[in-house]
Design a protein around this motif. Structure first.
Motif, PDB file in Angstrom:
ATOM      1  N   MET A   1      16.819 -17.664  23.736  1.00 45.21           N
ATOM      2  CA  MET A   1      16.923 -17.165  24.970  1.00 45.21           C
ATOM      3  C   MET A   1      18.282 -16.824  25.407  1.00 45.21           C
ATOM      4  N   THR A   2      18.731 -18.227  25.719  1.00 50.65           N
ATOM      5  CA  THR A   2      19.916 -18.795  25.923  1.00 50.65           C
ATOM      6  C   THR A   2      21.208 -18.867  25.187  1.00 50.65           C
ATOM      7  N   ILE A   3      20.971 -18.267  23.755  1.00 46.60           N
ATOM      8  CA  ILE A   3      21.816 -17.865  22.802  1.00 46.60           C
ATOM      9  C   ILE A   3      22.165 -16.805  22.239  1.00 46.60           C
ATOM     10  N   ILE A   4      21.173 -15.564  22.460  1.00 47.57           N
ATOM     11  CA  ILE A   4      21.151 -14.759  22.120  1.00 47.57           C
ATOM     12  C   ILE A   4      21.521 -13.642  23.370  1.00 47.57           C
ATOM     13  N   GLY A   5      21.679 -14.300  24.489  1.00 46.55           N
ATOM     14  CA  GLY A   5      22.292 -13.838  25.718  1.00 46.55           C
ATOM     15  C   GLY A   5      23.386 -13.876  25.676  1.00 46.55           C
ATOM     16  N   LEU A   6      24.038 -14.881  24.909  1.00 46.59           N
ATOM     17  CA  LEU A   6      25.226 -15.661  25.182  1.00 46.59           C
ATOM     18  C   LEU A   6      26.371 -14.827  23.819  1.00 46.59           C
ATOM     19  N   CYS A   7      25.615 -14.446  22.999  1.00 44.78           N
ATOM     20  CA  CYS A   7      26.310 -12.970  22.244  1.00 44.78           C
ATOM     21  C   CYS A   7      26.502 -12.176  22.838  1.00 44.78           C
ATOM     22  N   GLY A   8      25.485 -11.404  23.645  1.00 48.23           N
ATOM     23  CA  GLY A   8      25.530 -10.198  24.858  1.00 48.23           C
ATOM     24  C   GLY A   8      27.361 -10.900  25.502  1.00 48.23           C
ATOM     25  N   ALA A   9      26.649 -12.250  25.894  1.00 43.71           N
ATOM     26  CA  ALA A   9      28.512 -12.636  26.594  1.00 43.71           C
ATOM     27  C   ALA A   9      29.771 -12.099  25.934  1.00 43.71           C
ATOM     28  N   ILE A  10      29.525 -12.423  24.860  1.00 46.45           N
ATOM     29  CA  ILE A  10      30.940 -12.571  23.660  1.00 46.45           C
ATOM     30  C   ILE A  10      31.807 -11.153  23.377  1.00 46.45           C
ATOM     31  N   VAL A  11      29.996 -11.155  23.042  1.00 48.23           N
ATOM     32  CA  VAL A  11      30.517  -8.806  22.817  1.00 48.23           C
ATOM     33  C   VAL A  11      30.931  -7.886  23.802  1.00 48.23           C
TER      34      VAL A  11
ATOM     35  N   PHE B   1      34.812  -6.313  24.247  1.00 46.01           N
ATOM     36  CA  PHE B   1      34.827  -4.877  24.504  1.00 46.01           C
ATOM     37  C   PHE B   1      35.737  -4.568  25.513  1.00 46.01           C
ATOM     38  N   ALA B   2      35.273  -4.992  26.888  1.00 45.91           N
ATOM     39  CA  ALA B   2      35.847  -5.228  28.256  1.00 45.91           C
ATOM     40  C   ALA B   2      37.003  -5.639  28.173  1.00 45.91           C
ATOM     41  N   GLY B   3      37.556  -6.574  26.754  1.00 49.00           N
ATOM     42  CA  GLY B   3      38.975  -6.796  27.200  1.00 49.00           C
ATOM     43  C   GLY B   3      40.164  -5.894  26.339  1.00 49.00           C
ATOM     44  N   SER B   4      38.985  -5.182  25.414  1.00 53.82           N
ATOM     45  CA  SER B   4      40.006  -3.718  25.313  1.00 53.82           C
ATOM     46  C   SER B   4      40.307  -2.538  25.662  1.00 53.82           C
ATOM     47  N   ILE B   5      39.256  -2.163  26.341  1.00 55.69           N
ATOM     48  CA  ILE B   5      39.368  -1.194  26.815  1.00 55.69           C
ATOM     49  C   ILE B   5      40.251  -1.136  28.388  1.00 55.69           C
TER      50      ILE B   5
ATOM     51  N   GLU C   1      50.822  -4.709  24.293  1.00 55.21           N
ATOM     52  CA  GLU C   1      49.782  -4.052  24.060  1.00 55.21           C
ATOM     53  C   GLU C   1      48.464  -4.814  23.424  1.00 55.21           C
ATOM     54  N   THR C   2      48.678  -5.943  22.931  1.00 53.64           N
ATOM     55  CA  THR C   2      47.564  -6.976  21.749  1.00 53.64           C
ATOM     56  C   THR C   2      46.612  -7.921  23.497  1.00 53.64           C
ATOM     57  N   ARG C   3      47.385  -7.924  24.880  1.00 52.14           N
ATOM     58  CA  ARG C   3      46.842  -9.003  25.487  1.00 52.14           C
ATOM     59  C   ARG C   3      45.338  -8.588  25.915  1.00 52.14           C
ATOM     60  N   GLY C   4      44.960  -6.841  26.247  1.00 49.47           N
ATOM     61  CA  GLY C   4      43.580  -6.641  26.403  1.00 49.47           C
ATOM     62  C   GLY C   4      42.573  -7.689  25.375  1.00 49.47           C
ATOM     63  N   LEU C   5      42.438  -6.910  24.397  1.00 48.53           N
ATOM     64  CA  LEU C   5      41.649  -7.720  23.771  1.00 48.53           C
ATOM     65  C   LEU C   5      41.902  -9.189  23.658  1.00 48.53           C
ATOM     66  N   ALA C   6      42.913  -9.848  23.227  1.00 45.86           N
ATOM     67  CA  ALA C   6      43.156 -11.374  23.574  1.00 45.86           C
ATOM     68  C   ALA C   6      42.437 -12.434  24.306  1.00 45.86           C
ATOM     69  N   SER C   7      42.956 -11.243  25.607  1.00 48.08           N
ATOM     70  CA  SER C   7      41.866 -12.242  26.529  1.00 48.08           C
ATOM     71  C   SER C   7      40.015 -11.709  26.786  1.00 48.08           C
ATOM     72  N   GLY C   8      39.969 -10.970  25.804  1.00 49.62           N
ATOM     73  CA  GLY C   8      38.195 -11.119  26.002  1.00 49.62           C
ATOM     74  C   GLY C   8      37.961 -12.218  24.851  1.00 49.62           C
ATOM     75  N   VAL C   9      39.436 -12.428  23.847  1.00 45.13           N
ATOM     76  CA  VAL C   9      38.233 -13.673  23.187  1.00 45.13           C
ATOM     77  C   VAL C   9      39.054 -14.317  23.449  1.00 45.13           C
ATOM     78  N   LEU C  10      39.869 -14.873  23.709  1.00 47.46           N
ATOM     79  CA  LEU C  10      39.858 -16.065  24.560  1.00 47.46           C
ATOM     80  C   LEU C  10      39.046 -16.431  26.538  1.00 47.46           C
ATOM     81  N   GLN C  11      38.680 -15.364  26.585  1.00 46.49           N
ATOM     82  CA  GLN C  11      37.879 -15.647  28.677  1.00 46.49           C
ATOM     83  C   GLN C  11      36.132 -16.274  27.654  1.00 46.49           C
ATOM     84  N   GLU C  12      35.921 -15.461  26.281  1.00 44.42           N
ATOM     85  CA  GLU C  12      34.830 -15.522  25.427  1.00 44.42           C
ATOM     86  C   GLU C  12      34.490 -16.640  25.333  1.00 44.42           C
TER      87      GLU C  12
END
Length: 538
Positions: free
Chosen positions: A325-335, A339-343, A182-193
């Protein structure tokens, strides 16, 4: 065979895109599953124990994941070149295409490391291969900061590619196999980002430290080496994966019940034999996974590796603004990744991947057309939220797709072979930009008396590449397989006879592993020693 394959592809695309209701219906809610995790499960994904977590909290700015930290270090080390292209060009007297050759060589050789370290991990364990891998990365990154010639730099980055290739498979297999489904979707998102977080850390170092000291780009490489060495030390302080220990003990118990006695070399021969069996049985899956990962790696490197150079050269912004700009773009990647891993836990891995790739592709015009800082920053955030965010479901999707006894080797190798296929993405963009020009406004001076300057149009080239690859990736994802919610942690190890069989599950009746209990005892002693250290510090 052709008709059967087409039937499977059609079924995947039409009927199996969303997980079956019975698979998602029997899972716990995410919050309840997180609350039900025991201390050992938190330890396997977080630092390793609450005491070590406190120790790291006291001696660093914040607690972090060991496996997440490993992948983050990998990213810092790799992205150092992308952030330093302009400085490296000046240092070695080479143009952008020559410098991006270092990125290409790194990506080309990562598959070698994935094969070596993946096989060692599936055969002998997760702990020491990952720790050694991180130390090797640290040494090679440190050496790259001392090179004096372009040839030396290429040689070090080539060797670095081999070392870097082992990290992802080892980190992903260790972190995901020790968590409930049940937790692997969120964990995948956190790990990969962790990859995006590593790029973010590298960008912050490049923004704050590099301009303030005389060593220029070399300071970024030295900092990256120190962080990787720190991660290796932390991994050495932590226990072996409980799931791997259980599988190894299960194999020993089965041998005793069957009256067999297998030496270490005997298990290695069994492992090699089972590997051949897996390749013979799953060769179509291997080919598909490489094609699948090639598309996603093109999206990742095509949107990131040359972005700072694009902002500086094609848009005329300073290195400082490009880093912001790179930093802000990477913040978008992390969020986006979290989100993608969770859903993906609810709507399926493939559907999540498709939706996020499509979302990122829709914002390509915002990536190319603006000329203001705000517009380009918004484009970077939105594109990275979609394209890099799609990777949040990637780690678990690849783990569930893999032959379960080879979940360190298979994901790592296909991921890095995909990297190898996409290795020329930065050079493709650099070469295309040299052929496709644009004009920007610059301050009037002796070099530009008209206030106009002809520069490579990297943005347009990136937009074309990302758009084409996004369409290709969506199609490949639609027709591919998905084993949503697969409990691969119950599978027998690859060094056990018959481990490559898809139905080779560990027996539920087997008693708990003596070796695991012994490891737990050692961990308690380790925790007490660390607790005493923390108390002395306090």
């Amino acid at each position: 065979m052709t008709s059967t394959t087409m039937s499977i592809l059609w079924s995947n695309a039409v009927y199996n895109l969303i997980p079956k209701r019975e698979k998602t219906g029997r899972q716990k809610p995410l919050l309840k599953a997180l609350l039900d995790l025991n201390a050992r499960q938190w330890a396997e994904f977080w630092i390793g124990s609450q005491r070590i977590l406190l120790f790291v909290f006291l001696f660093s700015d914040s607690p972090c994941y060991t496996r997440w930290l490993a992948w983050t270090c990998d990213s810092i080390d790799f992205y150092s070149v992308s952030l330093s292209v302009t400085n490296l060009s000046a240092q070695f007297g080479r143009d952008t295409t020559d410098i991006t050759r270092a990125i290409t060589l790194t990506l080309l050789l990562r598959s070698v490391g994935a094969i070596l370290f993946g096989i060692i991990s599936d055969r002998f364990g997760r702990k020491y291969p990952l720790a050694f891998n991180l130390l090797l990365v640290s040494c090679l990154e440190l050496g790259a900061g001392f090179v004096q010639t372009y040839s030396q730099f290429l040689a070090l980055r080539s060797l670095f590619g081999i070392a870097m290739g082992g990290i992802w498979g080892l980190a992903a297999s260790t972190s995901l196999e020790n968590l409930p489904v049940e937790t692997r979707g969120l964990a995948s998102g956190v790990l990969q980002e962790g990859y995006a977080a590593g790029c973010l850390i590298a960008a912050i170092i490049n923004l704050c430290l590099v301009p303030e000291q005389p060593h220029s780009w070399r300071a970024l490489f030295w900092c990256a080496a120190g962080i990787s060495a720190f991660a290796a030390f932390i991994r050495l302080c932590l226990p072996e994966s409980k799931v791997f220990l259980k599988a190894r003990a299960n194999a020993k118990i089965r041998e005793e019940l069957l009256g067999l006695e297998t030496s270490s070399w005997g298990r290695t021969k069994i492992f090699l034999r089972e590997t051949r069996k897996m390749l013979k049985r799953h060769w179509i899956l291997c080919i598909y996974a490489v094609v699948f990962m090639s598309g996603f790696n093109f999206l990742s490197h095509g949107s990131q590796d040359l972005f700072p150079t694009y902002i500086q050269i094609s848009k005329g912004f300073s290195a400082h603004d490009a880093t912001l700009m790179t930093i802000i773009g990477l913040c978008g990647a992390i969020v986006g990744g979290a989100f993608a891993g969770s859903i993906s836990q609810y709507i399926g891995r493939r559907l999540s991947l498709i939706l996020f790739v499509l979302l990122g592709a829709l914002f390509i015009p915002l990536w190319i057309l603006p000329t203001s800082f705000a517009g380009l920053t918004a484009g970077a955030f939105c594109v990275q939220f979609g394209l890099q965010g799609s990777w949040g479901a990637m780690a678990i999707h690849l783990a569930e797709m893999s032959p379960p006894a080879f979940r360190a080797t298979f994901p790592g190798v296909v991921y890095q072979v995909g990297n190898m296929v996409s290795s020329a993405s930065a050079q493709i963009e650099a070469t295309g930009g040299n052929d496709l020009k644009t004009t920007i406004s610059v301050p009037v001076n002796s070099a530009n008396p008209t206030g106009q300057k002809i520069v490579p149009n990297y943005g347009k080239v990136q937009g074309i590449l990302i758009g084409c690859v996004a369409a290709f990736t969506i199609i490949v994802t639609i027709v591919g397989p998905e084993n949503h919610g697969y409990e691969f942690e119950k599978h027998r190890a690859a060094f056990e006879e018959g481990g490559a069989d898809d139905n080779a599950m560990m027996s539920e009746e087997m008693p708990d592993d003596v070796e695991v209990q012994k490891a737990d005892t050692n961990n308690v002693s380790q925790e007490k020693a660390t607790e005493e250290m923390v108390e002395n510090v306090c």
